[in-house]
Design a protein around this motif. Structure first.
Motif, PDB file in Angstrom:
ATOM      1  N   ILE A   5       4.412  27.384 -28.671  1.00  0.00           N
ATOM      2  CA  ILE A   5       3.905  28.553 -29.391  1.00  0.00           C
ATOM      3  C   ILE A   5       4.865  28.768 -30.561  1.00  0.00           C
ATOM      4  O   ILE A   5       6.069  28.587 -30.416  1.00  0.00           O
ATOM      5  N   SER A   6       4.326  29.137 -31.720  1.00  0.00           N
ATOM      6  CA  SER A   6       5.231  29.381 -32.854  1.00  0.00           C
ATOM      7  C   SER A   6       4.844  30.679 -33.550  1.00  0.00           C
ATOM      8  O   SER A   6       3.839  31.306 -33.225  1.00  0.00           O
ATOM      9  N   MET A   7       5.665  31.051 -34.521  1.00  0.00           N
ATOM     10  CA  MET A   7       5.408  32.274 -35.276  1.00  0.00           C
ATOM     11  C   MET A   7       4.835  31.872 -36.623  1.00  0.00           C
ATOM     12  O   MET A   7       5.442  31.053 -37.339  1.00  0.00           O
ATOM     13  N   GLY A   8       3.670  32.379 -36.970  1.00  0.00           N
ATOM     14  CA  GLY A   8       3.054  32.045 -38.252  1.00  0.00           C
ATOM     15  C   GLY A   8       3.704  32.802 -39.399  1.00  0.00           C
ATOM     16  O   GLY A   8       4.434  33.763 -39.166  1.00  0.00           O
ATOM     17  N   GLY A  11       3.583  36.524 -39.523  1.00  0.00           N
ATOM     18  CA  GLY A  11       4.219  37.301 -38.454  1.00  0.00           C
ATOM     19  C   GLY A  11       3.371  37.373 -37.191  1.00  0.00           C
ATOM     20  O   GLY A  11       3.642  38.175 -36.296  1.00  0.00           O
ATOM     21  N   GLN A  12       2.310  36.555 -37.117  1.00  0.00           N
ATOM     22  CA  GLN A  12       1.466  36.525 -35.909  1.00  0.00           C
ATOM     23  C   GLN A  12       1.789  35.272 -35.103  1.00  0.00           C
ATOM     24  O   GLN A  12       2.083  34.227 -35.680  1.00  0.00           O
ATOM     25  N   LEU A  13       1.697  35.378 -33.784  1.00  0.00           N
ATOM     26  CA  LEU A  13       1.944  34.206 -32.935  1.00  0.00           C
ATOM     27  C   LEU A  13       0.855  33.158 -33.154  1.00  0.00           C
ATOM     28  O   LEU A  13      -0.323  33.494 -33.240  1.00  0.00           O
ATOM     29  N   GLN A  14       1.274  31.894 -33.250  1.00  0.00           N
ATOM     30  CA  GLN A  14       0.323  30.780 -33.322  1.00  0.00           C
ATOM     31  C   GLN A  14       0.291  30.148 -31.937  1.00  0.00           C
ATOM     32  O   GLN A  14       1.285  29.553 -31.505  1.00  0.00           O
ATOM     33  N   VAL A  15      -0.827  30.275 -31.268  1.00  0.00           N
ATOM     34  CA  VAL A  15      -0.915  29.805 -29.879  1.00  0.00           C
ATOM     35  C   VAL A  15      -1.784  28.555 -29.819  1.00  0.00           C
ATOM     36  O   VAL A  15      -2.980  28.617 -30.125  1.00  0.00           O
ATOM     37  N   PRO A  16      -1.203  27.410 -29.444  1.00  0.00           N
ATOM     38  CA  PRO A  16      -2.002  26.178 -29.379  1.00  0.00           C
ATOM     39  C   PRO A  16      -2.985  26.218 -28.200  1.00  0.00           C
ATOM     40  O   PRO A  16      -2.913  27.110 -27.355  1.00  0.00           O
TER      41      PRO A  16
END
Ligand code: NDP
Ligand code: AKG
Ligand code: MG
Length: 398
Positions: A5-8, A11-16
């Motif tokens: 999971i990363s931070m876009g 400022g929103q979480l990027q959830v694979p």
């Protein structure tokens, strides 16, 4: 493929599709509740064509046995790297020994909000007449206060030195043979916590935020927390929120921010629960308040929580309860708190349908009076089941 999971950039979480989520099993009853909770999580995500790649990381007794460290650096790194994780409870000895690993994780990852929603589920036995009136969300500051463990032990050279300094510099006489603790409450720590509580209240259409403090006695710590809270409302939220003193308790269509002293709060959350909505408070008050409030809606077996940094995106989800060592390994305790903490986590990841299904299936199970020992002892006609059986019953109702 399993991915982080990363931070876009927004400022929103990027959830694979298949996020890697580190977990700590936990000490004591962790061996019972984690597998039960994972069973529910896997079934709930599979129902929506998703998958989680669980990654076990060590902490507590298991870590100490296997690595010689209570909280290995790789564990902290895994949570840091993967942003979102979940954990079972970890033991902290009383009066000596290691300091809390739970607190250490919160501090190391700067998880400044401890979010603990408290609401009643249909059918859950409660000691109060109207548990349905309890619907509060506690925002507990998670990095400061006496909870930070800044203290020296009585009868040590450190305590003598500190007492000597306080005598010389401030004229404070501390009784010989005293342990001494320090209670730091900062403007930055207070404002970021209250900011998170107000933003949550606005996002969720809540009516009020109550700042809970003991500011009449601890003027420059708890009192300052209250004042900084109101200051923040004027500085950053004046278009959408208003402090009690600035509106005489008549907020119009704005969010009302009010305050209450901690001792009377503990009475009023019992006698007038409908007057409390979002609560923002410091670390120790929030600790006491969350266990006390949990009692009104069925107890600590069903009290979820999250430790979050809304700026970096880090979050570690965990139950409000501890390791309940007398029940460890008996497949007996209620896994509800960790299961609901998982539901909070999925909601946080934007997998709202997974979260909603978990909550619905748990409610359906309890409504049929299929419950673990804690609810069974308070529910007439209940079918008492083991921890793992409760989880299977939830899966059957997903
Ligand atoms: N975040 C964390 O990891 C936390 C860790 N701790 C640590 O846990 C250890 C034990 O703490 P303690 O004060 O005894 O508190 P606990 O929360 O572990 O247990 C107290 C009592 O709460 C009830 N309880 C706890 N968990 C459950 C559950 N899953 N289902 C049903 N009932 C439950 C039991 O009540 P009953 O006896 O009535 O059946 C239990 O005896 C300490 O070392 C403490 O520091 C404590 C809190 C949080
Ligand atoms: O860290 C611990 O052992 C206790 C923590 C606790 O009670 C809590 O955070 O609610
Ligand atoms: Mg606690």
């Amino acid at each position: 493929m399993a991915e982080r999971i990363s931070m876009g950039p927004d400022g929103q979480l990027q959830v694979p599709e298949e996020p890697i989520i580190p977990f700590i099993e936990g000490d004591g009853t962790g061996v019972d509740i984690w597998p039960a909770a994972q069973l529910v999580f896997d079934a709930a995500v599979a129902k929506h064509g998703r998958k989680v790649a669980w990654k076990e990381v060590l902490a507590g007794e298991k870590a100490y046995k296997e690595t010689g460290s209570w909280l290995p650096e790789e564990t902290v790194e895994a949570f840091r790297d993967h942003l979102i994780g979940i954990k079972g409870p970890l033991t902290t000895p009383v009066g000596g020994g290691i300091r809390s690993l739970n607190v250490a994780l919160r501090q190391l990852l700067d998880l400044y909000v401890c979010l603990r929603p408290v609401r009643w589920f249909q059918g859950v036995p409660s000691p109060v007449r109207h548990p349905e009136k309890v619907d509060m969300v506690i925002f507990r500051e998670n990095t400061e206060d006496v909870y930070a463990g800044l203290e020296v032990e009585a009868f040590t050279p450190e305590a003598e030195r500190l007492a000597g300094y306080l005598r010389e510099a401030f004229g404070w006489e501390i009784r010989p043979g005293s342990g001494i603790g320090v209670k730091p409450i900062s403007e930055e720590g207070s404002k970021r916590l209250v900011r998170a509580a107000i933003q949550y209240a606005l996002r969720h259409g809540r009516r009020s935020v109550t700042l809970v403090h003991k500011g009449n006695i601890q003027k420059f710590t708890e009192g300052a927390f209250r004042n900084w809270g109101y200051e923040l409302v004027r500085e950053e939220f004046s278009d959408v929120a208003v402090g009690w003193d600035d509106c005489g308790g008549q907020p119009g269509d704005k969010l009302l921010v009010k305050d209450a002293i901690a001792d009377i709060t503990l009475q009023q959350v019992l006698t007038r629960p409908e007057e409390f909505d979002v609560i923002a408070t410091m670390n120790l008050n929030g600790d006491y308040l969350s266990d006390a409030l949990a009692a009104q809606v069925g107890g600590i077996g069903i009290a979820p929580g999250a430790n979050v940094n809304y700026v970096t995106g880090h979050g570690v989800f965990e139950a409000t309860h501890g390791t309940a060592p007398k029940y460890a390994g008996q497949d007996k305790v209620n896994p509800g708190s960790v299961i609901l903490s998982g539901a909070l986590m999925f909601e946080h990841l934007g997998w709202t349908e997974v979260a909603a299904d978990i909550v619905k299936a748990l409610e359906a199970t309890i409504a049929e009076k299929i419950v673990t020992y804690d609810f069974a002892r308070l529910t007439e006609g209940a079918t008492e089941v083991k921890c793992s059986e409760f989880a299977s019953a939830i899966v059957d109702r997903l």
